[in-house]
Motif scaffolding. Structure first.
Motif, PDB file in Angstrom:
ATOM      1  N   ARG A   1       0.284  -0.273  -0.549  1.00 55.64           N
ATOM      2  CA  ARG A   1      -0.321  -0.761   0.689  1.00 55.64           C
ATOM      3  C   ARG A   1      -0.696  -2.241   0.629  1.00 55.64           C
ATOM      4  O   ARG A   1      -0.853  -2.880   1.661  1.00 55.64           O
ATOM      5  CB  ARG A   1      -1.527   0.086   1.070  1.00 55.64           C
TER       6      ARG A   1
ATOM      7  N   ILE B   1       2.931   5.763  -0.674  1.00 53.25           N
ATOM      8  CA  ILE B   1       2.658   4.780   0.372  1.00 53.25           C
ATOM      9  C   ILE B   1       1.353   4.040   0.068  1.00 53.25           C
ATOM     10  O   ILE B   1       1.277   2.814   0.179  1.00 53.25           O
ATOM     11  CB  ILE B   1       2.618   5.457   1.757  1.00 53.25           C
TER      12      ILE B   1
ATOM     13  N   PRO C   1       1.940  -0.239   5.457  1.00 54.65           N
ATOM     14  CA  PRO C   1       2.733   0.909   5.906  1.00 54.65           C
ATOM     15  C   PRO C   1       2.156   1.613   7.130  1.00 54.65           C
ATOM     16  O   PRO C   1       2.907   2.216   7.890  1.00 54.65           O
ATOM     17  CB  PRO C   1       2.717   1.838   4.692  1.00 54.65           C
TER      18      PRO C   1
END
Length: 183
Positions: free
Chosen positions: A34, A30, A39
């Protein structure tokens, strides 16, 4: 006393760290993306705004940005601001504000934190003392898993001595290529 075997040590460390490995991996994936998407937050609302900016861009500084936020109704914790290529970007805790300095037209985007994903991201962002020490222990555990796993196959064409060291070296060189040549 029973002799601790390398295979047992490797297995038990692997079991102990499996959940954290998965959590760190998800958080890392994640984090890697970014800049492509946010996220940890999702858009709740957008609102068009306008403002008359001073002719001299040097007057558009951090204090100006904080004051502008209040004037356009953003009652939120200020993070940072910048002017780049005639665009003013102001980041607040729950809002992003973007203006075209020449036209004065802009937009306020309001966000909420994404449940679960935001908390997962905090695994990589946390810098409290207890977490730093736990992360160090985790890193040492991963090193232990890697080293014990490397020497589990004692001999033969798939052993560390014959084949494993080449793959391990490639695993070290691969991120260094990205670090030094591509960044």
């Amino acid at each position: 006393m029973k002799k601790i075997k390398l295979r047992n040590l490797h297995r038990d460390f692997g079991y102990f760290y499996i959940g954290l490995i998965i959590s760190f991996s998800l958080s890392g994936i994640i984090q890697n993306h970014r800049k492509s998407w946010h996220p940890d937050k999702y858009t709740v609302a957008t609102k068009a705004v306008s403002y008359s900016f001073p002719k001299d861009e040097k007057l558009i500084n951090e204090d100006f940005a904080k004051d502008l936020g209040k004037k356009i109704g953003v009652n939120d914790e200020f993070r940072r601001s910048r002017v780049k290529e005639g665009k003013l970007e102001i980041s607040f805790e729950k809002n992003d504000v973007k203006f075209d300095v020449k036209t004065g037209k802009g937009e306020i985007t309001t966000y909420n934190k994404t449940p679960f994903i935001n908390e997962i991201l905090n695994i990589h962002k946390n810098d409290s003392n207890w977490w730093i020490y736990y992360s160090d222990i985790f890193a040492l555990g991963l090193i232990t898993i890697a080293v014990t796993g490397a020497f589990m196959v004692k001999a033969g064409k798939f052993s560390f001595k014959e084949r494993g060291w080449k793959l391990a070296l490639a695993g070290i060189i691969f991120p260094l290529i990205f670090l030094f040549l591509l960044s």
